[in-house]
Design a protein around this motif. Structure first.
Motif, short mmCIF file in Angstrom:
data_model
loop_
_atom_site.label_atom_id
_atom_site.label_comp_id
_atom_site.label_asym_id
_atom_site.label_seq_id
_atom_site.Cartn_x
_atom_site.Cartn_y
_atom_site.Cartn_z
N TYR A 186 0.84 -1.20 0.00
CA TYR A 186 0.00 0.00 0.00
C TYR A 186 0.88 1.26 0.00
O TYR A 186 0.65 2.20 -0.77
N ARG A 187 1.91 1.25 0.83
CA ARG A 187 2.83 2.39 0.90
C ARG A 187 3.56 2.57 -0.44
O ARG A 187 3.73 3.69 -0.92
N MET A 188 3.96 1.46 -1.07
CA MET A 188 4.65 1.52 -2.35
C MET A 188 3.76 2.17 -3.42
O MET A 188 4.20 3.06 -4.16
N TYR A 189 2.52 1.75 -3.49
CA TYR A 189 1.61 2.29 -4.50
C TYR A 189 1.24 3.74 -4.23
O TYR A 189 1.11 4.53 -5.19
N THR A 190 1.05 4.10 -2.99
CA THR A 190 0.69 5.50 -2.69
C THR A 190 1.86 6.43 -3.02
O THR A 190 1.64 7.54 -3.50
N ALA A 214 4.16 10.41 -6.90
CA ALA A 214 5.17 10.80 -7.89
C ALA A 214 4.53 11.09 -9.24
O ALA A 214 5.05 11.90 -10.03
N GLN A 215 3.39 10.45 -9.53
CA GLN A 215 2.68 10.66 -10.79
C GLN A 215 1.75 11.87 -10.73
O GLN A 215 1.16 12.25 -11.75
N GLY A 216 1.60 12.45 -9.54
CA GLY A 216 0.68 13.57 -9.39
C GLY A 216 -0.77 13.12 -9.25
O GLY A 216 -1.69 13.91 -9.45
N TRP A 217 -0.96 11.85 -8.89
CA TRP A 217 -2.31 11.32 -8.71
C TRP A 217 -2.75 11.50 -7.26
O TRP A 217 -1.91 11.67 -6.37
N GLU A 232 9.31 3.47 -6.51
CA GLU A 232 9.97 3.64 -7.80
C GLU A 232 9.75 2.39 -8.67
O GLU A 232 10.65 1.59 -8.89
N ILE A 233 8.52 2.24 -9.16
CA ILE A 233 8.15 1.04 -9.92
C ILE A 233 7.93 1.33 -11.41
O ILE A 233 7.50 0.46 -12.16
N GLU A 234 8.24 2.54 -11.84
CA GLU A 234 8.00 2.92 -13.24
C GLU A 234 8.74 2.02 -14.22
O GLU A 234 8.20 1.65 -15.27
#
Length: 355
Positions: free
Chosen positions: A131-135, A140-143, A334-336
């Motif tokens: 959850y922390r990774m996705y948030t 970072a994406q501005g979502w 940082e999963i981009e």
């Protein structure tokens, strides 16, 4: 392909005319519809126009090469031909990708569900890490991230967490995350220093809008109860938490994160609508033949898609055989690079199939 591109360009130009029409400007539905269609066509339209210009310049340069030139000019023309030829090939490849069939849900917001699976408390702690990774990735994406529902354990892990990510193109990026995520590490609860393997499941669903799924009042049952915290104890004496059941399908959604019963009911209905929409979407995808299912995955919750090995600081995505030795950065959102590799793998497979 050039005929298709020209037809696309003609449609783009027609949309420009329509958007300047006073009748369209006064019709919010048409204005929104045409604006979105033109926005979707924009990248391909721009690439096609550049491709035409580059092709014209390349033909002109080749023609000039046949003329009488001094050595310096001949070398300049040769270099220009090489640069234009390279750019022409790049644009051809880009256009091939842009012309691939687009998932109609790609631009939608997503509702994400993460559940601790095998591994008890450690699985719940890993669910909280995911959850922390996705948030952090969303930030970072501005979502914008909106928590819908959460069920914690005594250690601060998540037995289940449901949240929405609001942002254009969120589903196009996040859709590859559905599946079982496996973690290998020494749990904080382990006194003997042994490495344990646990799993958490992730479900990423495109948000269903009202026109996607219509829910009738007669088809739902609404129950209210007191919000609960870690261990299940009540944290609120008022019945603000809401459970909504869709009777025809048996699908249930709960929400207790909001301050009011009305707020929680709206969020629960939003999750319910999305779950029903996702069920129908998965049923449609199940009709696709096995041969056409992507190696990137079908969104099956039981499919083990990735392993996070903490002792070796290694993350492996099993669908495409990608291994990266930067676990700390990945867990920090940082999963981009992983998502981009999955996108490219799917696009390559679609092109190989001739779609």
């Amino acid at each position: 392909m050039l005929d298709k591109l020209q037809a696309l360009a003609d449609r783009y130009d027609k949309l420009s005319e329509l958007l300047c029409d006073p009748d369209v400007a006064s019709d919010n539905k048409k204005l929104r519809e045409y604006s979105k269609e033109q926005s979707d066509l924009q990248p391909t339209y721009d690439a096609y126009n550049e491709y035409k210009q580059v092709s014209e310049d390349l033909d002109a340069a080749k023609e000039m090469q046949g003329e009488k030139l001094d050595d310096e000019m001949r070398e300049m023309v040769k270099m220009e031909i090489e640069e234009l030829s390279t750019r022409q090939k790049e644009l051809e490849e880009l256009i091939r990708v842009l012309m691939l069939p687009k998932d109609p849900n790609d631009d939608k917001n997503v509702i994400v569900e993460i559940r601790g699976a095998a591994g008890g408390d450690e699985a719940a702690l890993f669910a909280a890490d995911l959850y922390r990774m996705y948030t952090r990735y969303a930030d970072a994406q501005g979502w914008r991230v909106e928590l819908m529902d959460v069920n914690t354990n005594d250690l601060g892990g998540f037995k289940e967490v449901v949240f929405m990510i609001n942002g254009r193109g969120a589903y196009s990026k996040m859709k590859y995350e559905s599946g079982a995520h496996r973690v290998q590490r020494i749990p904080t609860t382990e006194s003997g220093g042994r490495i344990h393997t646990s799993t958490s499941t992730v479900a990423v669903m495109p948000e269903a809008e009202d026109f996607d799924i219509e829910i009738h009042d007669k088809d739902i049952r609404v129950d209210t109860f007191c919000s609960s915290g870690a261990g299940g104890q009540s944290v609120n004496t008022t019945k603000s938490a809401v459970r909504v059941t869709h009777v025809p399908t048996g699908i249930v959604a709960t929400c207790q994160d909001g301050k009011s019963q009305n707020s929680n009911k709206e969020k629960a209905l939003q999750v319910l609508r999305t779950r029903i929409f996702d069920m129908k979407r998965m049923e449609e995808e199940a009709k696709i033949s096995v041969e056409r299912k992507s190696k990137v995955g079908t969104g099956d919750r039981s499919e083990r898609i990735r392993t996070y090995n903490f002792p070796q600081s290694r993350v492996t995505d099993h669908r495409i055989g990608l291994t990266m030795h930067k676990l700390d950065q990945i867990m920090n959102g940082e999963i981009e690079d992983i998502l981009s590799a999955l996108t490219i793998a799917q696009q390559t497979e679609m092109m190989d199939r001739g779609e």
